[in-house]
Design a protein around this motif. Structure first.
Motif, short mmCIF file in Angstrom:
data_model
loop_
_atom_site.label_atom_id
_atom_site.label_comp_id
_atom_site.label_asym_id
_atom_site.label_seq_id
_atom_site.Cartn_x
_atom_site.Cartn_y
_atom_site.Cartn_z
N GLN A 127 0.95 -1.18 -0.03
CA GLN A 127 -0.01 -0.08 -0.07
C GLN A 127 0.93 1.29 0.06
N ARG A 128 0.33 2.42 0.17
CA ARG A 128 1.19 3.50 0.03
C ARG A 128 2.30 3.64 1.25
N GLN A 129 1.57 3.36 2.37
CA GLN A 129 2.51 3.66 3.58
C GLN A 129 2.63 2.36 4.52
N ARG B 148 5.19 -1.80 8.67
CA ARG B 148 5.60 -0.59 8.08
C ARG B 148 7.16 -0.58 8.14
N THR C 28 13.70 -0.08 -0.46
CA THR C 28 12.27 0.04 -0.11
C THR C 28 11.66 -1.43 -0.60
N SER D 247 -3.29 -2.51 -7.98
CA SER D 247 -2.23 -2.73 -7.17
C SER D 247 -1.71 -4.14 -7.19
#
Length: 337
Positions: free
Chosen positions: A47-49, A63, A75, A255
Motif C-alpha cells: 500500500q502507500r505507507q 511498516r 524499499t 495494485s
C-alpha cells in the motif's frame, strides 16, 4: 552458533537456503536481546505507507522502520523477503530487506526526459520471481515489438519468460499469432489459453509448484485477472469489460498482490503495463558518454560514421562496449522525436 531455522511453512512461500543464509547473517548482527524477536516474512501486498506480509504466524500489516526510511535503505517490493520485528499493538516493523534472488524492474523517466539520462530511475515491479507469464491476446493490441521488450525485461531480471496467448476463443485459428510469438525466441515456451472458458490452463498449472513464484504481466484487457481467478479457483482479482470498438481493456488491477495458489506455487497479478523500458543499471546513466560526446568534432554527431567522433574512438579502444553505445544512441533518438 545460531540455530538454523528453516521451517517447512516458509518453503511454501518461496523460502530457500540463500534467504536463510542472508537472514541468519542479518540476525547475528542484531543486539542479543533482539535476535529471538525477529522473524522472516514475505511481502504479499504493498500500500502507500504499509505492507502486507506473511510468515510463519500468518498475514499481518507492517511498516518500514524509521531507521530504514531515514537511511535511504531499499524499499520493500512485492515478493521481497524482509526481517520483521513484531510490535505488541499495531503494525510490525520491517528492519531490512534480504538480498533479492531476482529483480523484475522497469526504467521510468526515459520517455519524459531522454536528454537527461540521469533522470532515468528504477521501478521494481516484483522481487524474487521465478517465472513471468507475458500475457497477450489475438486482437488489435497484439504488438510483437512491445512483447519483445517484455521478454528482454524478464530475461534481464533473472526470471524465465513464458508467453501466453490468452482469449484464444476470439479466433478459430490462432496459428498466425503463435507463429509471431515463436519469432521472439526459439527457446521461449508458448501457451495458448482461454482463461474465461477454462481452456489450456493445465500448461500454466504445470509451472506452479511449491515455492515457485510466478508473475503475470501484459497490457490491460488481455485477461490477466481472469487468468488469476481461474488459477486460484475464486474471484480474487477484479475483471472488467473490453471495449467493442478497439478491444482495449480498462485497468481493473490497481495494485500488486501475491497469492498462494491451491496445490502449490505463488502468483503475482500486476496492473496492466502499456509498455516497458528495460531497466539496466549499466546503461541508466550515460554521464561518461555525454562527456565524450562533448569532445566530438561535430556538435550534432550521431556517433556512427562521422570523422573525429570521440565516442567511436572510445569504442574502438575498448573503453566503451558497443552494447552501451547502442543504448546511448537509442536514448538520443527518442529524445529527438
Amino acid at each position: 552458533m545460531l540455530e538454523a531455522i528453516l521451517p517447512s511453512g516458509l518453503d511454501a512461500l518461496g523460502w530457500g537456503p540463500d534467504f536463510e543464509d542472508a537472514y541468519q547473517g542479518f540476525r547475528a548482527a542484531l543486539p542479543a536481546g533482539e535476535r529471538e524477536q525477529v522473524t522472516p516474512v514475505r511481502v504479499v501486498g504493498v500500500q502507500r505507507q504499509t505492507f502486507q506480509v506473511r510468515g510463519l504466524h500468518g498475514e499481518q500489516e507492517a511498516r518500514l522502520a524509521g531507521s530504514q526510511r531515514h537511511a535511504g535503505a531499499l524499499t520493500p517490493a512485492i515478493g521481497d523477503w524482509c526481517v520483521l520485528e513484531p510490535v505488541p499493538e499495531g503494525a510490525g516493523r520491517l528492519l531490512g530487506v534480504l538480498p533479492r534472488r531476482t529483480t523484475f524492474a522497469r526504467a521510468l523517466g526515459a520517455a519524459e526526459d531522454t536528454r537527461r539520462a540521469q533522470a532515468v530511475r528504477q521501478q521494481v515491479i516484483a522481487a524474487n520471481v521465478d517465472l513471468v507469464l507475458i500475457v497477450t491476446a489475438p486482437d488489435a493490441d497484439f504488438d510483437l515489438e512491445r512483447l519483445e521488450r517484455y521478454v528482454q525485461a524478464v530475461q534481464h531480471s533473472g526470471a524465465r519468460p513464458v508467453l501466453v496467448l490468452n482469449k484464444a476463443d476470439l479466433h478459430a485459428d490462432t496459428d498466425w499469432w503463435v507463429g509471431g510469438l515463436r519469432g521472439l525466441g526459439p527457446d521461449l515456451e508458448i501457451l495458448v489459453t482461454h482463461a474465461e472458458g477454462g481452456e489450456g490452463l493445465e500448461g500454466v498449472r504445470a509451472l506452479l509448484q511449491e515455492g515457485v513464484t510466478l508473475a503475470l504481466i501484459g497490457s490491460s484487457g488481455v485477461g490477466k485477472s481472469t487468468l488469476t481467478n481461474a488459477l486460484l479457483g475464486r474471484l480474487a482479482a477484479p475483471t472488467g469489460e473490453v471495449r467493442e470498438s478497439d478491444q482495449q481493456g480498462r485497468h481493473t488491477t490497481t495494485s500488486r498482490t501475491l497469492y498462494l495458489v491451491p496445490g502449490g506455487g505463488l502468483l503475482i497479478d500486476n496492473p496492466g503495463l502499456r509498455d516497458i523500458t528495460v531497466w539496466d543499471a549499466d546503461t541508466a546513466d550515460f554521464g561518461e558518454l555525454e562527456a565524450l560526446a562533448a569532445q566530438c568534432r561535430f556538435r550534432k554527431c550521431t556517433h556512427t560514421t562521422e570523422p573525429g567522433c570521440a565516442v567511436q574512438a572510445a569504442v574502438q579502444a575498448g573503453e566503451v562496449s558497443p552494447a552501451r553505445l547502442a543504448a546511448f544512441q537509442r536514448g538520443n533518438r527518442r529524445g529527438r522525436r
